[in-house]
Write a protein that holds these residues in place. Structure first.
Motif, PDB file in Angstrom:
ATOM      1  N   UNK A 512       1.155  -0.889  -0.420  1.00  0.00           N
ATOM      2  CA  UNK A 512      -0.395   0.011  -0.019  1.00  0.00           C
ATOM      3  C   UNK A 512       1.067   1.341  -0.129  1.00  0.00           C
ATOM      4  N   UNK A 513       0.215   2.245  -0.237  1.00  0.00           N
ATOM      5  CA  UNK A 513       1.160   3.468  -0.294  1.00  0.00           C
ATOM      6  C   UNK A 513       1.559   3.449   1.441  1.00  0.00           C
ATOM      7  N   UNK A 548      -9.488  -1.319  -2.377  1.00  0.00           N
ATOM      8  CA  UNK A 548      -9.064   0.394  -2.270  1.00  0.00           C
ATOM      9  C   UNK A 548      -9.152   0.356  -0.884  1.00  0.00           C
ATOM     10  N   UNK A 549      -9.147   1.082  -0.737  1.00  0.00           N
ATOM     11  CA  UNK A 549      -8.157   1.943   1.407  1.00  0.00           C
ATOM     12  C   UNK A 549      -8.853   2.949   1.271  1.00  0.00           C
ATOM     13  N   UNK A 550      -9.276   3.285   2.451  1.00  0.00           N
ATOM     14  CA  UNK A 550      -9.446   5.417   2.606  1.00  0.00           C
ATOM     15  C   UNK A 550      -8.864   4.914   4.064  1.00  0.00           C
ATOM     16  N   UNK A 551      -8.872   6.331   4.157  1.00  0.00           N
ATOM     17  CA  UNK A 551      -8.816   6.896   6.394  1.00  0.00           C
ATOM     18  C   UNK A 551     -10.515   7.747   6.476  1.00  0.00           C
ATOM     19  N   UNK A 552     -11.036   6.881   7.320  1.00  0.00           N
ATOM     20  CA  UNK A 552     -12.437   7.267   7.874  1.00  0.00           C
ATOM     21  C   UNK A 552     -12.342   7.871   9.000  1.00  0.00           C
ATOM     22  N   UNK A 604      -7.173   5.950  -7.668  1.00  0.00           N
ATOM     23  CA  UNK A 604      -7.850   5.304  -6.751  1.00  0.00           C
ATOM     24  C   UNK A 604      -9.004   6.100  -6.154  1.00  0.00           C
ATOM     25  N   UNK A 605     -10.073   5.979  -5.945  1.00  0.00           N
ATOM     26  CA  UNK A 605     -11.050   6.921  -5.591  1.00  0.00           C
ATOM     27  C   UNK A 605     -11.930   5.551  -4.330  1.00  0.00           C
ATOM     28  N   UNK A 663      -6.333   4.750  -1.105  1.00  0.00           N
ATOM     29  CA  UNK A 663      -5.031   3.658  -1.543  1.00  0.00           C
ATOM     30  C   UNK A 663      -5.730   3.017  -1.424  1.00  0.00           C
ATOM     31  N   UNK A 664      -4.792   1.896  -1.968  1.00  0.00           N
ATOM     32  CA  UNK A 664      -4.808   0.261  -2.252  1.00  0.00           C
ATOM     33  C   UNK A 664      -4.079   0.245  -2.072  1.00  0.00           C
TER      34      UNK A 664
END
Length: 669
Positions: A512-513, A548-552, A604-605, A663-664
């Motif tokens: 991941x990034x 896909x990943x994201x910060x929540x 990535x979105x 992120x991915x």
């Protein structure tokens, strides 16, 4: 990311920016980043040392080692006494074709962003790759030595844009750490002058004129768009020189002493550089890279080889390349320069498990001879791939052993037979097809045995963690470790005194990034309009995007859809996040992973109804982690990206180089 009519604006409108460039004004972003630049293509002009727009005039002793042309003019004077090793093209069709390539390169150079403003005097400075301009779009001066440092990237581009260029007498340019003459450009809207006995390395494309004074050495090319080129030769001593680079091609390869390895295990990478023709062995420096990051620098030995040993590689997949930076060697009495080359990527896999090879059971040999399947429940904090099963073997644990991976519900995901076992200690088998696993999900690893297995009682009274892997406590997981009696390979679900039967997995974390410890500067931006947020990224090697990943943030509630897009806006995959936690990193896995190509831009979105996370000015430079890197703002358009609306649409707008923490999950193919 705010929209009009709010006071903060995303940037200068595109039409205005084009107008300013047309008027000769350079628009400079504050604290502009030095982003990777694509090569500037000289096309048909590459073989030319000199091209003039109106004329080329020479006096006295000058040596042009390459072709010489004039277009649209046709005047060439002073040859002899000047000499040209190639062909003179005075206004013919070949010159016209080459001149068109010069104009295209000039316009390409004029359009490059981002731009960094630096003092006009370049002497005594060191510049890294990027696009530079003097204050107010004035001219550049060079007294003393200008050092250009490619930082281990022979493809690095150095572009200087100004109204003029004047190099002082005996000035010099020094190209280090892989910088190449072919990738140095001065785009000049007026005239350029190279001083007496100066050494210039690179390519000058001047709008109006180029003058080369006596004894100067132009190691590269000198072109004018409209005006003429004046070459002033010497009357004594060495001639004035114009030398087109003619580097001998090379090929580089790299091998690993062991692959896969485990954390702390030493691995030696060995590189060999060869000339593609002839018997002269290339010399010079070589760098080893993990993704885009340099991990070692070496000097080639007389046989053209270099090696590097490390035990510091973290668990995961490492894209290792050996990059020859080019260098000089003697062919008889002649000094020749070899061109740089990069090996094909070597995917070095560093696996991990719950325990390392030094871990041993309290009871290596339990004196029981009934066939049984023994197992362990585990989960990972991040997604990844299980490539096989391990178990600890006592000297009497003989016969055939089958390793398996199961879902928590008892679905067999993969299995295989152990081969090449040692008499005792840790054994390992690899699945024919590795199995992708999801973060935070429980799985069971098992093996079959005819008896005399290993055990430690009351081991799982508490959870055991070797980050990111955890074997949960028996009390929190409905029992751990697990077993089932019988000779068949069955799902183990019974437990006894929280025993550890010393079964393990071979795990490779996804790339991941950002790792799970990374957090945004603003976890909760107080905006409630629906929006799609994204990041542009590339990988140095081909692979697959698993999800896909994201910060929540705590208030970023509602449904979220993650997507992968091509740079042109084609939707490649999408899915809805499930089982989200209240905050922190979230991940979805696509139903079908998506293959991506090396060095290709993707987006990535994820969708959100508001209260998203952000860090302003994050992408003013590249962010790199292993094979993955997020592009600097301006490298391939803007980064991060967004689009307002409740629909899952392609995000292409940008604001202040913001990172929206998308992120991915990536696995190297």
């Amino acid at each position: 990311m705010e929209r009009e009519p709010r006071t903060r604006r995303p940037g200068i409108p595109a039409v205005l920016a084009v107008l300013l460039i047309a008027l000769g004004t350079v628009v400079v972003a504050p604290e502009a980043a030095i982003a990777d630049q694509a090569p500037i293509d000289l096309g048909a002009a590459k073989s030319y040392g000199i091209i003039g727009g109106s004329a080329v005039t020479n006096t006295n002793n000058t040596s042009v080692q390459g072709d010489l042309g004039v277009s649209p003019g046709n005047t060439v004077t002073g040859f002899p006494p000047g000499t040209v090793s190639g062909t003179i093209h005075p206004g013919d069709s070949a010159a016209a074709t080459a001149k068109a390539a010069v104009v295209a390169a000039y316009n390409d150079a004029a359009s490059r962003t981002p731009v960094v403003t630096v003092p006009a005097q370049l002497g005594g400075t060191t510049k890294t790759p990027g696009v530079y301009t003097p204050p107010g779009g004035g001219g550049f001066l060079l007294s003393g030595t200008l050092t250009l440092d490619a930082q281990g990237d022979p493809g690095a581009v150095f572009l200087f844009r100004g109204s003029s260029l004047t190099t002082a007498n005996v000035s010099n340019m020094n190209l280090v750490n892989g910088a190449q003459t072919d990738n140095v450009f001065f785009q000049v809207t007026g005239g350029a002058t190279l001083g007496t006995f100066s050494t210039f390395r690179g390519n000058v494309i001047a709008q109006s004129s180029l003058t080369v004074h006596p004894g100067a050495a132009l190691r590269g090319r000198g072109f004018t768009v409209n005006g003429g080129v004046t070459l002033q030769g010497t009357t004594t001593g060495p001639a004035t020189l114009v030398i087109v680079p003619n580097d001998r091609p090379t090929a580089t390869s790299v091998t690993a002493s062991a692959n896969p390895t485990v954390p702390g295990q030493a691995v030696t990478f060995a590189a060999t550089v060869q000339a593609t023709a002839g018997t002269v062995v290339p010399q010079g420096q070589l760098v080893f890279k993990d993704g885009k990051s340099i991990i070692d620098t070496e000097t080639l030995d007389p046989s053209g080889q270099a090696s590097f040993t490390t035990s510091a590689l973290a668990p995961g997949q490492h894209s290792i390349t050996a990059v020859y930076l080019g260098g000089d060697a003697f062919d008889g009495e002649a000094l020749v320069h070899f061109a740089p080359s990069t090996s094909s990527p070597l995917v070095q896999v560093v696996t991990m498990g719950l325990w390392d090879n030094s871990a041993t059971p309290a009871e290596p040999d339990v004196n029981e001879t009934s066939p049984v399947v023994l197992g362990v429940k585990f989960r990972s904090a991040i997604s990844g791939t299980v490539t096989g099963i391990r178990f600890y073997k006592g000297v009497n644990n003989t016969g055939t052993h089958v390793g398996s991976l199961w879902s928590a519900g008892g679905t067999l995901l993969a299995s295989g037979t152990f081969t090449g076992e040692t008499a005792s200690g840790w054994q390992r088998m690899n699945f024919t097809t590795p199995v992708s696993i999801s973060a935070g999900t429980t799985y069971v690893a098992s093996y079959t045995t005819g008896g005399h297995w290993s055990r430690t009682l009351n081991y799982f009274t508490t959870s055991y963690t070797n980050d990111p892997l955890t074997a949960p406590s028996s009390g929190s997981s409905g029992g751990n470790g697990v077993y089932v009696y019988g000779s068949a390979n069955a799902f183990p679900s019974s437990t006894y005194q929280a025993s550890n039967y010393w079964v393990d997995v071979v795990f490779v974390p996804s790339e991941s990034l950002w790792d799970s410890s990374a957090t945004p500067a603003e976890p909760d931006v107080n905006e409630t309009s629906p929006v799609v947020l994204g990041v542009k990224f590339r990988s140095t090697i081909s692979g697959v995007i698993k999800g896909i990943r994201f910060y929540k943030g705590l208030n970023n509630t509602g449904s979220h859809v993650g997507s992968l897009w091509s740079a042109g806006g084609a939707l490649l995959a999408a899915g809805t996040f499930t089982n989200e936690s209240a905050s922190g990193w979230q991940q979805l896995n696509f139903a079908t992973p998506v293959s991506i190509n090396a060095n290709t831009t993707y987006i990535a979105s994820y969708t959100t109804g508001g209260h998203w996370s952000r860090t302003l000015q994050y992408f003013t430079s590249q962010y790199r982690n292993g094979a993955l890197y997020a592009l600097a703002d301006g490298e391939d358009g803007g980064n991060g990206v967004y689009v307002y609306g409740s629909a899952n649409a392609f995000p292409s707008n940008t604001y202040q180089s913001s990172n929206y923490w998308v992120d991915v999950a990536f696995d190297i193919a």
